[in-house]
Design a protein around this motif. Structure first.
Motif, PDB file in Angstrom:
ATOM      1  N   GLU A  47      -7.247 -12.309   4.894  1.00 13.37           N
ATOM      2  CA  GLU A  47      -7.096 -10.906   4.515  1.00 13.37           C
ATOM      3  C   GLU A  47      -5.652 -10.438   4.682  1.00 13.37           C
ATOM      4  OE1 GLU A  47      -9.344  -9.154   3.075  1.00 13.37           O
ATOM      5  OE2 GLU A  47     -11.152 -10.321   3.456  1.00 13.37           O
ATOM      6  N   ASN A  51      -2.752  -9.605   1.785  1.00 13.97           N
ATOM      7  CA  ASN A  51      -2.066  -8.305   1.724  1.00 13.97           C
ATOM      8  C   ASN A  51      -0.569  -8.487   1.546  1.00 13.97           C
ATOM      9  OD1 ASN A  51      -4.389  -6.874   1.951  1.00 13.97           O
ATOM     10  ND2 ASN A  51      -4.101  -6.268   4.097  1.00 13.97           N
ATOM     11  N   TYR A  55       1.033  -6.678  -1.471  1.00 12.41           N
ATOM     12  CA  TYR A  55       1.778  -5.431  -1.246  1.00 12.41           C
ATOM     13  C   TYR A  55       3.236  -5.645  -0.837  1.00 12.41           C
ATOM     14  CZ  TYR A  55      -3.044  -3.834  -1.103  1.00 12.41           C
ATOM     15  OH  TYR A  55      -4.351  -3.600  -1.396  1.00 12.41           O
ATOM     16  N   GLY A 104      -9.918  -5.221   4.145  1.00  8.51           N
ATOM     17  CA  GLY A 104      -9.071  -6.261   4.738  1.00  8.51           C
ATOM     18  C   GLY A 104      -8.629  -5.967   6.155  1.00  8.51           C
TER      19      GLY A 104
HETATM   20 MG   LIG Z   1      -6.442  -6.378   1.564  1.00  4.28          MG
END
Ligand SMILES: [Mg+2]
Ligand SMILES: Nc1ncnc2c1ncn2[C@@H]1O[C@H](COP(=O)(O)OP(=O)(O)O)[C@@H](O)[C@H]1O
Lengths: 134, 129, 302
Positions: A47, A51, A55, A104
């Protein structure tokens, strides 16, 4: 607390997620982490690594075997991405700025024994997880 | 990147996910299934994940998407063989699978569809009488 | 330590060994049999040789690396004794009985030199005492390991998975359950479902005196995980008292099937697996021997 092993892997493409999982499996095997904790840690790590890709574009992950009263595995994930504006909101189930599930970060937190997150806008994000072999 | 094979057996689609997969493979699978369902009239999709040792929220979402797409196309999705540790992890994650029927094994998934189709033929038969 | 002392130990090795063996044989700690004698003799001989080898005029610190083999030897002796059921005191006597013998030897040798005598006794006594503490430490560590293992066994034994019917598992929960046990029950049950391929599991909580939120949550999570695997959990034995708790705590049962009694739960379970109730249904848990339960439990632990 002693660090028995440590390795840092980059996160910049999908393939890295599989390498990270591989290393965690290897370390988990070395300390005899029970299946259930191993799967929880692998999932939490997935998770937060995803990310980073999603991101922050790229980052790195340090995975270590710790030895304290128990043995454990620590995962430190760092990126120099855009950071999280409101960490408290990001930690809530269902919060997502990308229209995905928003499970997440809160999910990762509930899967491990230790969870820390630090994030600064336009500086980056650092997440630290530990699972102990109790 | 290698595609995850989709087997066509009668009016069923069978996918057996063997190892950790790339996110893009998951997305590709979702597309492949959607296309197949659109072009042919399959009645069911079986996703066997008995060899899959982790399902994170991304993979979970793909499974849910496949189930929702199937539903719209008139097919039912069955996920078979989820490992205990994976199930506990999903519950802890808070990921629900409302549109997914689950079975303990691939055999039971096939059996589920057989019984379902048999029931339907029986009903069709009796209503025509 | 004087080299004369080391020489002395080497010179009188045979005498020391004979005396030591005698003391050990006579102390009632060893349920001594003649057949054990050669083994015991070898053991103490090795020990004494190692000790006299490591003692030189300038070694008297047990923490120095030269002492490692000797310490290992002591740990092995201690472990063997623990396995034989000796107490820590009995095990320590093994080493301490050597102390007296060596002291007598020194007394004779340094009869006329009180200063040297005191010095040598002090050094030797420190070494032997430290070796003695290793015995205690090993003993304690072994015991802790045993306690830990027994606790684990108890945890497992307290979650007997019962084969109620072909396709139906049962797990009666008795007493108070804390978070650790709840987790254990969850894992054991889900693994049992996975291994047997049984479609229904009945969690009977009639033996649970009080139900708190954490425990209730664990049980509900188990049911949710079982559902994801493709099995159905039925929670039975919900007393009026516990029903009240569930309402008071505002616990969301979701889609979980709950039944008041075990027999109702079994009826529902049979409907789920598509069979009609038969007369010869196993009475709950009655025909499951402790052996069976154990084997099911063992089967499902990592
Ligand atoms: Mg996530
Ligand atoms: N490494 C990161 N860098 C920047 N923002 C992040 C990072 N990780 C998480 N976030 C932010 O936190 C939100 C919640 O993350 P998460 O709980 O994983 O849910 P999701 O990824 O489904 O949106 C994301 O939508 C994103 O805005």
């Amino acid at each position: 607390m002693e660090v028995l092993k440590s390795k840092t892997l980059k996160i910049s493409e999908e393939k890295d997620l599989l390498n990270i999982r591989g290393l965690i499996r290897e370390y988990a095997g070395e300390i005899g982490l029970p299946e259930i904790y191993k799967v929880k840690l692998l999932t939490a790590t997935s998770e937060i690594a995803r990310n980073v890709l999603k991101y922050a574009v790229s980052g790195r992950m340090t995975i270590r075997i710790l030895s304290d009263i128990y043995k454990g595995i620590e995962v430190i994930c760092e990126d120099n991405g855009k950071g999280i504006a409101d960490v408290d909101s990001a930690m809530k189930k269902g919060f997502s700025t990308s229209g995905s599930l928003g499970l997440g970060l809160p999910g990762a937190k509930s899967l491990v024994h230790v969870f820390h997150i630090d994030s600064k806008l336009s500086v980056g994000t650092r997440v630290r997880l530990i699972v102990w072999r109790k | 990147m290698e595609k995850i094979p989709v087997l066509k057996i009668g009016n069923l689609l069978l996918i057996s996910i063997q190892t950790d997969i790339y996110d893009s493979q998951g997305l590709q699978l979702q597309d492949d299934i959607a296309n197949l369902l659109q072009r042919h009239s399959f009645r069911g999709v079986i996703l066997d994940i008995s060899s899959l040792s982790i399902v994170d929220s991304f993979m979970g979402k793909i499974i849910n998407n496949i189930a929702s797409i199937s539903l719209v196309m008139g097919a039912e999705t069955v996920v078979s063989g989820m490992q205990p540790a994976v199930a506990i992890t999903l519950v802890e994650l808070g990921l629900e699978m409302p549109n997914v029927k689950t079975t303990l094994s691939l055999e039971k998934a096939i059996q589920f569809f057989n019984e379902k189709f048999n029931r339907e033929t029986d009903q069709d038969g009796s209503s025509q009488e | 330590m004087k080299s004369a002392t080391v020489d002395l130990i080497k010179r009188d090795e045979q005498k020391i060994l004979d005396e030591w063996l005698n003391v050990l044989k006579q102390s009632n700690i060893y349920n001594f049999q003649i057949s054990d004698e050669p083994e015991l003799y070898n053991e103490i001989k090795n020990f004494l040789t190692e000790l006299s080898d490591v003692l030189t005029p300038n070694t008297f610190d047990v923490n120095s690396p030269e002492f490692i083999p000797l310490k290992k030897m002591v740990v092995e002796i201690a472990q063997k004794n623990t396995a034989l059921g000796f107490s820590a005191k009995e095990s320590a006597l093994y080493i301490f009985s050597l102390k007296n013998i060596l002291f007598n030897l020194l007394l004779e040798e340094y009869e006329n030199d009180a200063l040297v005598l005191v010095k040598e006794i002090k050094i030797l006594s420190k070494i032997i005492d430290e070796l003695g503490t290793i015995i205690f430490d090993t003993f304690v560590a072994d015991r802790e390991e045993i306690i830990k293992r027994q606790r684990q066994e108890l945890l497992e034994a307290s979650t007997p998975i019962i084969n109620i019917w072909d396709g139906i598992l049962g797990v009666p929960i008795i007493g108070t359950i804390d978070s650790v046990r709840a987790q254990q029950i969850m894992d054991t049950l889900l693994n049992a479902i996975n291994d047997t391929g049984f479609d229904v599991a009945i969690i009977d909580i009639s033996g649970v005196s009080t139900l708190d939120t954490v425990t209730a949550q664990h049980i509900l999570k188990t049911a949710a995980a079982a559902k994801l695997m493709g099995a159905t959990c039925i929670i039975s034995g919900i007393s009026p008292n516990i029903a009240q708790t569930i309402i008071n705590l505002d616990i969301d049962l979701g889609q979980t099937i709950t039944k008041g009694s075990m027999s109702e739960a079994i009826k529902t379970a049979l409907e789920i697996i598509g069979r009609k109730t038969k007369k010869n249904i196993l009475e709950y848990g009655k025909n499951t021997s402790a052996e069976d339960r154990k084997s099911i439990v063992n089967l499902n632990t990592d």
